[in-house]
Design an enzyme around this catalytic site. Structure first.
Site, PDB file in Angstrom:
ATOM      1  CG  HIS A  55      -2.170  -0.791   1.057  1.00 57.33           C
ATOM      2  ND1 HIS A  55      -3.287  -0.357   0.374  1.00 57.33           N
ATOM      3  CD2 HIS A  55      -2.470  -2.033   1.491  1.00 57.33           C
ATOM      4  CE1 HIS A  55      -4.221  -1.293   0.408  1.00 57.33           C
ATOM      5  NE2 HIS A  55      -3.749  -2.326   1.080  1.00 57.33           N
ATOM      6  CE  LYS A  63      -7.310  13.156  -0.373  1.00 58.23           C
ATOM      7  NZ  LYS A  63      -7.399  11.873  -1.064  1.00 58.23           N
ATOM      8  NE  ARG A  64      -3.252   7.695   5.974  1.00 61.56           N
ATOM      9  CZ  ARG A  64      -1.985   7.839   5.630  1.00 61.56           C
ATOM     10  NH1 ARG A  64      -1.112   8.393   6.465  1.00 61.56           N
ATOM     11  NH2 ARG A  64      -1.544   7.432   4.441  1.00 61.56           N
ATOM     12  CE  LYS A  84      -3.056  10.316   2.654  1.00 61.20           C
ATOM     13  NZ  LYS A  84      -3.523   9.489   1.522  1.00 61.20           N
ATOM     14  CB  THR A 120     -10.776   4.460  -1.630  1.00 57.21           C
ATOM     15  OG1 THR A 120     -10.443   4.791  -0.281  1.00 57.21           O
ATOM     16  CG2 THR A 120     -10.023   3.210  -2.068  1.00 57.21           C
ATOM     17  CE  LYS A 139     -14.424   5.389   0.408  1.00 54.55           C
ATOM     18  NZ  LYS A 139     -13.488   5.631   1.513  1.00 54.55           N
TER      19      LYS A 139
END
Length: 798
Positions: free
Chosen positions: A348, A534-535, A540, A642, A646
């Site tokens: 991952h 998200k985290r 990110k 992901t 969504k």
């Protein structure tokens, strides 16, 4: 399932009174939920039992999905939907004078995961059952989970998430299935009278692993699988050798929190304890089941597939070897072949440095027999590979290196399949991160792009969209998500486009009501809802989003008459407790929110909403309301993502770098239905190889970048003196590791493009429709079928 409203009302009333000895009309929301949950669990118990019996009778091959985290979200609506009785129960509750949605909110989100990894595992559990496959989860029953996030003066504060305070109605404690997991002590190898080596343990610390089982209900197909989560307890009888309070506390701590702080030795030690605990307990449970079948051990891989989700459960490999060698008496070569054929591994992360590695001495002391087995696996690997590949490559792929045990190396060597989770991710693993292993084992590597279950993320989270889809294209998409592509035929249908806009506005109003009620911030539902959930992590690039907000703010301060459409920037994110830089970004976002939300000259042209304690239930509220989906990680850093899937399935339009699954989303929706910007992965790799990126030069030569970054250090944003300086330095002084400054202009241009198109409601709605219509391929049902066919070799229950 035969069930009607009148029967439900009668059974619910009876169940409530049995539990609480007074009428449901006097009950609290939590009590009403508990009664409903208990009733629903009773409805599927017989099918749960018969599914298990069928697997035993058929000797079906079963897959066991080992994951450090699962993030199921509230399970009431999901279970009712999959049982086919959601509408019946909703109607019954209404006739009883109860608000079904309010009762459903009485369920607490299980604190069993953090982000995408855990949510993926839960989507997979749903899809495994819903596609009729024999598959089960194996993990940890955390008492407190990750943490409950609070903001105090803009700073993240971590509190215990006591999610079990009112018990979990879905779980069943199975004390008769408990096993012993050993830590520490000494291991002695001695030859018995036949000359066979036997293993004796002395002075071990023995922990009782007690399983709690939760049904995984398939979608209207009668299949009910199992999620088994283990709780660490003090054993009884001869095994109970915990004389002090401290020793007993150490036992409970094993299954207390998800991802303990690993910035110190004690935290890393606890993490390893957790990983071995659930891996060992799961393997022991699987072995016990297999022995009931009375088959030859060589048939173990024909009846069992064990999948490790990231490196956290990698100790399942030496643990399986330990049992086969020490307890079942197999020889090394036979045990090793069985282990490799049984175990498969999902990677991952692209970042080599993010892959787990543990001090050799720690493992040797904590798990002496496991250490011996790992060392022998490593010795045999090197011995076998040197004649084929030479010393250098053999030692580069070693499991033990410079006093560290590399868990990804063990996972690859000890499995038959290694998969990435998006095509770009897999390509990078093979070409860069794990290239040495790809040279050795090209046949092991494969791609399985992640997926999501539309049952939760559309049918449950967005009932208005579900109704619109049913009315427009029929209900077949619920069973076969690819059928949602029929919606493309309506991309020029004004009535459908207007209905889609109405659905979106209704969802935005629902979220606006929540924000006003819980945060006291008034937001305009006609504004663009720009979402990044998200985290919190530097790669990110929530910080790039922040730079855009500050730039937009400065443009409006210069000229308040600028015709920018209103925007609401919505964040949801937790930072790991020891991740200081990520926590500084949280403080920065909250400080900017205070500044801009209270600036009367800006009004409601920009609003910032940072929700506390982001989790599945909040995602179900935010995602249907989103207009823009921020997927802006540096290209080549995000394995898949992901939330991007969504959000697209709910009609949000992706603002994306070509990273992770964004590439495949772009390929499906077309360039005209996505906003793409920024460096490509190969350009990023080129900068890294050549060392020719100079952030300071961009800072000096780009006046907009310079002006935005200067706000971090010139007092423009109150309350961030230290945080602003640290973040400024990370970008300018320490050369901007994730290339925010390089991608800034491209990002701003893409955001301006979104502004222009949003003003053309017909075009925007067509883009939203095309995103929904192309979301079917990202169903986790299809992902799971690929795992089943290509890795696990299991077939659906007939």
């Amino acid at each position: 399932m035969a069930f009607n409203v009148q029967e439900f009302k009668k059974e619910y009333t009876k169940k409530f009174e049995e539990l609480f000895a007074y009428g449901y009309d006097e009950g609290s929301t939590t009590e009403r939920f508990i009664a409903l949950g208990d009733l629903v669990r009773g409805l599927y118990t017989e099918e749960w039992k018969s599914t298990v019996e069928d697997y035993i009778a058929d000797q079906s091959k079963q897959v066991y999905y080992f994951s450090m985290e699962f993030l199921p979200g509230r399970m009431l609506k999901s279970n009712l939907l999959n049982l086919g009785i959601l509408d019946c129960v909703r109607e019954g509750m209404q006739e009883l004078g109860l608000d079904f949605d309010e009762v459903a909110r009485g369920e607490v989100d299980p604190a069993l995961g953090n982000g995408g990894l855990g949510r993926l595992a839960s989507c997979f559990m749903d899809s495994i059952a819903s596609t009729g496959l024999a598959g089960h989860g194996n993990g940890i029953r955390y008492r407190y989970g990750l943490f409950q996030q609070k903001f105090v003066n803009g700073y993240q504060i971590e509190l215990p998430e006591n999610w079990l305070r009112n018990r979990n109605v879905w779980e069943v404690r199975k004390e008769n299935k408990a096993v012993i997991v050993r830590f520490g002590g000494q291991v002695n190898l001695a030859a018995d009278e036949d000359g066979k080596m036997t293993v004796r343990y002395e002075n071990t610390r023995n922990i009782l692993a007690v399983p709690y089982d939760t049904a995984q209900v398939g979608y209207k197909n009668g299949v009910i699988n199992n999620l088994r989560l283990w709780s660490a307890e003090i054993p009884y009888g001869e095994e109970a050798n915990f004389s002090t309070v401290e020793e007993r506390d150490d036992v409970m701590r094993i299954t207390e929190v998800l991802y303990p702080d690993d910035s110190n030795y004690e935290g890393r030690l606890l993490r390893v304890k957790q990983e071995y605990f659930f891996s060992s307990a799961g393997i022991q449970s699987i072995i016990r089941y297999f022995k009931k079948l009375k088959l030859d051990w060589n048939q173990f891989p024909e009846k069992t597939a064990i999948h490790i989700n990231d490196t956290h459960p990698t100790l399942a490999i030496p643990e399986l070897m330990r049992i086969l060698l020490d307890e079942e008496g197999l020889g090394w070569d036979q045990a090793w072949e069985i282990t490799k054929k049984t175990i498969s591994y999902t990677n991952h992360t692209i970042l080599q440095e993010a892959m787990e590695r543990w001090p050799e001495g720690m493992i040797a002391e904590l798990l002496p027999r496991i250490y011996q087995i790992i060392a022998e696996i490593n010795r045999r690997h090197i011995e076998k590979k040197i004649p084929i590949y030479g010393n250098e490559l053999a030692y580069r792929t070693a499991i033990i290196d410079q006093g560290q045990i590399k868990m990804a190396n063990l996972a690859i060597i000890g499995s038959h399949s290694v998969n990435g989770v998006a095509q770009l991710h897999t390509d990078i693993l093979m070409a860069e991160t794990l290239h040495d292993f790809f040279v050795m084992y090209p046949q092991k590597f494969n791609n399985k792009t992640n997926g999501i279950t539309q049952r939760r993320w559309v049918q449950i989270a967005n009932e208005a969209l579900t109704d619109l889809l049913d009315d427009t294209i029929g209900a077949e998409w619920k069973k076969n998500p690819l059928e949602i592509r029929l919606l493309k035929a309506f991309r020029e249908d004004e009535e459908v486009l207007e209905a889609l806009e109405t659905v979106k506005l209704k969802n935005k109003q629902r979220f606006a009501d929540y924000v006003l009620k819980t945060m006291g911030i008034e937001i305009d539902p006609t504004a663009i809802f720009d979402v990044q959930i998200k985290r919190m992590h530097a790669y990110k690039r929530q910080l790039l989003n922040v730079m855009h907000i500050l730039d937009r703010y400065l443009q409006l301060k210069d000229d308040p008459s600028l015709d920018f459409p209103k925007r609401v920037f919505i964040f949801g994110a937790k930072a790991a407790p020891s991740y200081y830089y990520a926590k500084e970004i949280i403080k920065l976002i909250n400080a900017i929110a205070d500044l801009i939300n209270n600036d009367s000259t800006i009004g409601d042209k920009i609003k910032i909403v940072f929700v506390e304690n982001y989790g599945v239930s909040l995602a179900e509220l935010i995602i249907p309301a989103a207009d823009i989906s921020e997927q802006i990680s540096l290209a080549g850093k995000e394995a898949s993502g992901t939330s991007n899937m969504k959000l697209m399935s709910n009609g949000a339009i992706t603002m994306a770098t070509l990273d992770g699954a964004n590439v495949e989303i772009r390929d499906n929706v077309g360039d005209e239905n996505i906003f793409v910007f920024g460096l490509k992965s190969e350009e990023v790799q080129s900068y890294y190889r050549n060392g020719n990126y100079h952030a300071y030069d961009i800072y000096e030569k780009n006046p907009r970048v310079k002006r935005v970054l200067n706000m971090l250090v010139d007092g423009s944003i109150p309350g961030i003196e230290q945080e602003g300086r640290d973040i400024f330095d990370s970008l300018v002084k320490f050369n901007d590791e994730y290339f925010l400054l390089k991608d800034f202009d491209s990002y701003i241009a893409a955001q301006y493009s979104a502004d222009r198109i949003y003003a053309d409601r017909g075009k925007w709605n067509r883009m939203a429709l095309m995103n929904i219509a192309n979301s079917g391929p990202f169903s986790s049902d299809y992902t799971i079928r690929r795992y089943a066919d290509e890795i696990w070799k299991i077939k659906p229950k007939s």
